[in-house]
Motif scaffolding. Structure first.
Motif, mmCIF file in Angstrom:
data_model
loop_
_atom_site.group_PDB
_atom_site.id
_atom_site.type_symbol
_atom_site.label_atom_id
_atom_site.label_comp_id
_atom_site.label_asym_id
_atom_site.label_seq_id
_atom_site.Cartn_x
_atom_site.Cartn_y
_atom_site.Cartn_z
ATOM 1 N N GLY A 11 0.780 -1.224 0.000
ATOM 2 C CA GLY A 11 0.000 0.000 0.000
ATOM 3 C C GLY A 11 0.816 1.280 0.000
ATOM 4 N N ILE A 12 2.122 1.179 -0.113
ATOM 5 C CA ILE A 12 2.960 2.380 -0.147
ATOM 6 C C ILE A 12 3.318 2.675 -1.602
ATOM 7 C CG2 ILE A 12 5.163 3.403 0.508
ATOM 8 C CD1 ILE A 12 4.994 1.955 3.116
ATOM 9 N N PHE A 13 3.052 3.912 -2.018
ATOM 10 C CA PHE A 13 3.412 4.358 -3.356
ATOM 11 C C PHE A 13 4.697 5.159 -3.266
ATOM 12 C CE2 PHE A 13 3.566 7.324 -6.825
ATOM 13 C CZ PHE A 13 3.346 6.489 -7.902
ATOM 14 N N TRP A 14 5.668 4.789 -4.066
ATOM 15 C CA TRP A 14 6.970 5.461 -4.086
ATOM 16 C C TRP A 14 7.053 6.348 -5.316
ATOM 17 C CZ3 TRP A 14 11.005 4.601 -0.562
ATOM 18 C CH2 TRP A 14 10.759 3.622 0.391
ATOM 19 N N LEU A 15 7.460 7.576 -5.148
ATOM 20 C CA LEU A 15 7.735 8.455 -6.279
ATOM 21 C C LEU A 15 9.212 8.233 -6.630
ATOM 22 C CD1 LEU A 15 6.661 10.531 -8.219
ATOM 23 C CD2 LEU A 15 7.335 12.304 -6.618
ATOM 24 N N GLN A 16 9.433 7.293 -7.525
ATOM 25 C CA GLN A 16 10.782 6.861 -7.892
ATOM 26 C C GLN A 16 10.881 6.795 -9.408
ATOM 27 O OE1 GLN A 16 11.034 3.055 -6.003
ATOM 28 N NE2 GLN A 16 9.780 2.027 -7.496
ATOM 29 N N PRO A 17 12.090 6.584 -9.928
ATOM 30 C CA PRO A 17 12.224 6.515 -11.394
ATOM 31 C C PRO A 17 11.387 5.378 -11.964
ATOM 32 C CG PRO A 17 14.379 6.567 -10.342
ATOM 33 C CD PRO A 17 13.371 6.409 -9.253
ATOM 34 N N PRO A 18 10.755 5.594 -13.125
ATOM 35 C CA PRO A 18 9.991 4.513 -13.758
ATOM 36 C C PRO A 18 10.926 3.376 -14.155
ATOM 37 C CG PRO A 18 9.725 6.592 -14.953
ATOM 38 C CD PRO A 18 10.707 6.833 -13.869
ATOM 39 N N ALA A 19 10.498 2.154 -13.892
ATOM 40 C CA ALA A 19 11.337 0.983 -14.169
ATOM 41 C C ALA A 19 11.705 0.885 -15.644
ATOM 42 C CB ALA A 19 10.624 -0.297 -13.713
ATOM 43 N N GLY A 20 10.815 1.327 -16.528
ATOM 44 C CA GLY A 20 11.070 1.251 -17.964
ATOM 45 C C GLY A 20 12.225 2.112 -18.438
ATOM 46 N N ARG A 21 12.590 3.113 -17.654
ATOM 47 C CA ARG A 21 13.747 3.949 -18.000
ATOM 48 C C ARG A 21 14.918 3.700 -17.063
ATOM 49 N NH1 ARG A 21 11.544 9.952 -18.792
ATOM 50 N NH2 ARG A 21 10.725 9.508 -16.742
ATOM 51 N N PHE A 22 14.641 3.364 -15.808
ATOM 52 C CA PHE A 22 15.705 3.199 -14.820
ATOM 53 C C PHE A 22 16.584 1.993 -15.126
ATOM 54 C CE2 PHE A 22 17.136 1.388 -10.713
ATOM 55 C CZ PHE A 22 17.955 2.419 -10.307
ATOM 56 N N SER A 171 1.604 15.116 -12.735
ATOM 57 C CA SER A 171 0.308 15.636 -12.277
ATOM 58 C C SER A 171 -0.659 14.497 -11.957
ATOM 59 C CB SER A 171 -0.307 16.552 -13.325
ATOM 60 O OG SER A 171 0.435 17.731 -13.425
ATOM 61 N N ARG A 172 -0.678 13.451 -12.789
ATOM 62 C CA ARG A 172 -1.545 12.294 -12.517
ATOM 63 C C ARG A 172 -1.126 11.579 -11.239
ATOM 64 N NH1 ARG A 172 -0.884 11.630 -18.005
ATOM 65 N NH2 ARG A 172 0.622 9.959 -17.710
ATOM 66 N N ILE A 173 0.186 11.446 -11.032
ATOM 67 C CA ILE A 173 0.684 10.768 -9.835
ATOM 68 C C ILE A 173 0.354 11.574 -8.588
ATOM 69 C CG2 ILE A 173 2.791 10.090 -8.624
ATOM 70 C CD1 ILE A 173 3.930 9.373 -11.431
ATOM 71 N N LEU A 174 0.579 12.880 -8.652
ATOM 72 C CA LEU A 174 0.304 13.727 -7.490
ATOM 73 C C LEU A 174 -1.187 13.870 -7.225
ATOM 74 C CD1 LEU A 174 3.048 16.465 -7.874
ATOM 75 C CD2 LEU A 174 3.006 14.521 -6.306
ATOM 76 N N ALA A 175 -2.026 13.657 -8.242
ATOM 77 C CA ALA A 175 -3.475 13.664 -8.023
ATOM 78 C C ALA A 175 -3.876 12.499 -7.111
ATOM 79 C CB ALA A 175 -4.208 13.589 -9.350
ATOM 80 N N LYS A 176 -3.114 11.410 -7.134
ATOM 81 C CA LYS A 176 -3.376 10.288 -6.223
ATOM 82 C C LYS A 176 -3.030 10.658 -4.786
ATOM 83 C CE LYS A 176 -2.262 6.978 -9.820
ATOM 84 N NZ LYS A 176 -1.287 6.006 -10.294
ATOM 85 N N LEU A 177 -2.107 11.592 -4.625
ATOM 86 C CA LEU A 177 -1.726 12.037 -3.292
ATOM 87 C C LEU A 177 -2.846 12.841 -2.657
ATOM 88 C CD1 LEU A 177 0.469 12.277 -1.116
ATOM 89 C CD2 LEU A 177 1.380 14.222 -2.358
ATOM 90 N N VAL A 178 -3.525 13.663 -3.437
ATOM 91 C CA VAL A 178 -4.652 14.470 -2.953
ATOM 92 C C VAL A 178 -5.857 14.159 -3.846
ATOM 93 C CG1 VAL A 178 -5.387 16.800 -2.330
ATOM 94 C CG2 VAL A 178 -2.964 16.241 -2.373
ATOM 95 N N PRO A 179 -6.519 13.015 -3.656
ATOM 96 C CA PRO A 179 -7.567 12.597 -4.581
ATOM 97 C C PRO A 179 -8.834 13.440 -4.527
ATOM 98 C CG PRO A 179 -7.420 11.067 -2.746
ATOM 99 C CD PRO A 179 -6.287 12.044 -2.603
ATOM 100 N N ASN A 180 -9.078 14.150 -3.442
ATOM 101 C CA ASN A 180 -10.307 14.906 -3.336
ATOM 102 C C ASN A 180 -10.237 16.290 -3.963
ATOM 103 O OD1 ASN A 180 -8.563 15.914 -1.477
ATOM 104 N ND2 ASN A 180 -9.982 15.930 0.245
ATOM 105 N N ARG A 181 -9.090 16.646 -4.508
ATOM 106 C CA ARG A 181 -8.917 17.947 -5.164
ATOM 107 C C ARG A 181 -9.208 17.832 -6.638
ATOM 108 N NH1 ARG A 181 -3.673 21.359 -4.841
ATOM 109 N NH2 ARG A 181 -4.740 22.473 -6.439
ATOM 110 N N ALA A 182 -9.891 18.776 -7.193
ATOM 111 C CA ALA A 182 -10.159 18.797 -8.638
ATOM 112 C C ALA A 182 -9.341 19.929 -9.255
ATOM 113 C CB ALA A 182 -11.637 19.018 -8.906
ATOM 114 N N ASP A 183 -8.346 19.585 -10.034
ATOM 115 C CA ASP A 183 -7.499 20.590 -10.723
ATOM 116 C C ASP A 183 -7.707 20.485 -12.205
ATOM 117 O OD1 ASP A 183 -6.430 21.769 -8.509
ATOM 118 O OD2 ASP A 183 -4.647 20.494 -8.494
#
Length: 183
Positions: A11-22, A171-183
């Protein structure tokens, strides 16, 4: 807390390099350093001059660094992780993490800005922190506890530069951090 303790938790989401490029980048570095050592030895044999030795030494150093398993762990490059209850400020190189309650998150600023040290920040978080939490968070991230990060009383801005994602993907990833915000 140790960041390595968080790696195995669900259940922990890491903001890390994408595996496809790393991982392709890591494999490329490994192969290039191996090629540099091989080419330097081939060019210098049988009489090793200065230039082949430079290639062997520097290529060998990079090759040895690439053979260390910890360099292949993408989470060590993360600065931020989160789950349902906490935000984790991460310092992967020192294997340290600071857990902060999700309720302390005031704002997520997705605009690219120049930080006070001149580096580009991909995004920033505004966190409501007590002075003790501020000192510990700044220590984990390797920052000083100066008031330059205070944007209002008790609310501090932390900039993050290691995003590795495009602006829209971030922006999509950070939207998961604050899901109740509409930007």
């Amino acid at each position: 807390m140790k960041a390595s303790e968080l790696v195995g938790k669900d259940g922990i989401f890491w903001l890390q390099p994408p595996a496809g490029r790393f991982y392709p980048a890591m494999v490329s570095l490994l192969l290039l350093s191996l090629g540099a050592v091989g080419a330097a030895l081939w060019q210098g044999y049988p009489q090793m001059g200065l230039l082949p030795w430079v290639g062997v030494i520097f290529g060998g150093i990079v090759l040895l660094m690439m053979l260390v398993p910890r360099h292949w762990q993408a989470w060590r490059m993360a600065e931020l992780a989160w789950d349902a209850e906490y935000l984790y400020l991460i310092n992967g190189s020192q294997d340290r993490a600071k857990a902060i309650a999700r309720g302390a998150l005031v704002e997520v600023d997705r605009e690219r800005r120049v930080g006070h040290n001149g580096e580009w920040l991909a995004f920033s978080l505004d966190l409501a922190l007590a002075p003790d939490d501020l000192d510990e968070a700044a220590e984990v991230l390797g920052l000083t506890g100066e008031t330059a990060h205070e944007i209002s009383p008790g609310i501090y801005r932390f900039g993050f530069k290691r995003a590795w994602h495009s602006h829209s993907a971030l922006s999509r990833i950070l939207a998961k951090l604050v899901p109740n915000r509409a930007d």
